[in-house]
Design an enzyme around this catalytic site. Structure first.
Site: not given
Length: 202
Positions: A98, A101-103, A188
């Site tokens: 996560v 993928a997020e940052s 995502y």
């Protein structure tokens, strides 16, 4: 470290270096199907979205956009990830996926919608989770993992639905009775699950 992550970190380093000089134009980014992040100041593809605005032209972002200390070595955050994953009973490889993928492991990441930090917590979500500072890696990861635990419990351990809710919101998952029909959300989910598998293997 995967090839994809290496490319992402190198890209982040390039942007950080560019930030030393005065900003002269907006910077755009997009992440392709392989998880490789691309940056440019002259987008030729509609997939590019604004990543950093020219602060001379857009003064409103002067105090809110944080670019310093871009992507960092993922190993730096492993002790926090391990601790939080154990505390909340969440697979550590899922937490890493996560964050990836997020940052892209940038603790100062800030999205146009206001999501911030490693796990890109929205202001209201951060407040509900009692996260004092979303740009603090420990606060952010603890809040993000706690939220993942909540989503996993809500959807009876269904990781796909939990990720759909993390990306699109619980209300959208409830509205459609499953994964919302948004390409962004579906991409995502696939990306996070792919990253999770890679982290489990490595």
């Amino acid at each position: 470290m995967t090839k994809t992550l290496t490319i992402m970190l190198l890209a982040g380093a390039m942007i950080c270096s560019a930030a030393v000089a005065p900003a002269r134009a907006d910077i755009y980014r997009y992440e392709d199907e392989e998880g490789v992040v691309h940056f440019t100041d002259a987008p030729t593809d509609k997939r590019f979205k604004v990543f950093m605005r020219d602060i001379k032209r857009d003064k409103k972002l002067r105090t809110t956009f944080r670019l310093a200390n871009c992507a960092r070595d993922p190993k730096e955050f492993e002790p926090i990830i391990d601790q939080c994953a154990l505390e909340f009973g969440v697979d550590r490889s899922l937490v890493k996926a996560v964050i990836h993928a997020e940052s892209g492991y940038n603790p100062n990441a800030l999205s146009p919608k206001g999501a911030s930090g490693l796990m890109q917590l929205m202001p209201k979500t951060a407040k509900d989770l009692k996260v004092a500072n979303s740009f603090d890696p420990k606060d952010n990861i603890k809040g993000g993992v706690r939220y993942l635990r909540f989503l996993l419990d809500t959807f009876k351990g269904d990781v796909t639905l939990a990720l759909a809710a993390y990306n699109a919101g619980m209300s959208r998952v409830a509205q459609y009775g499953g994964v919302p029909p948004y390409q962004e959300t579906r991409t995502y989910i696939d990306r996070v699950l792919s990253y999770q598998k890679s982290y489990q293997t490595n």
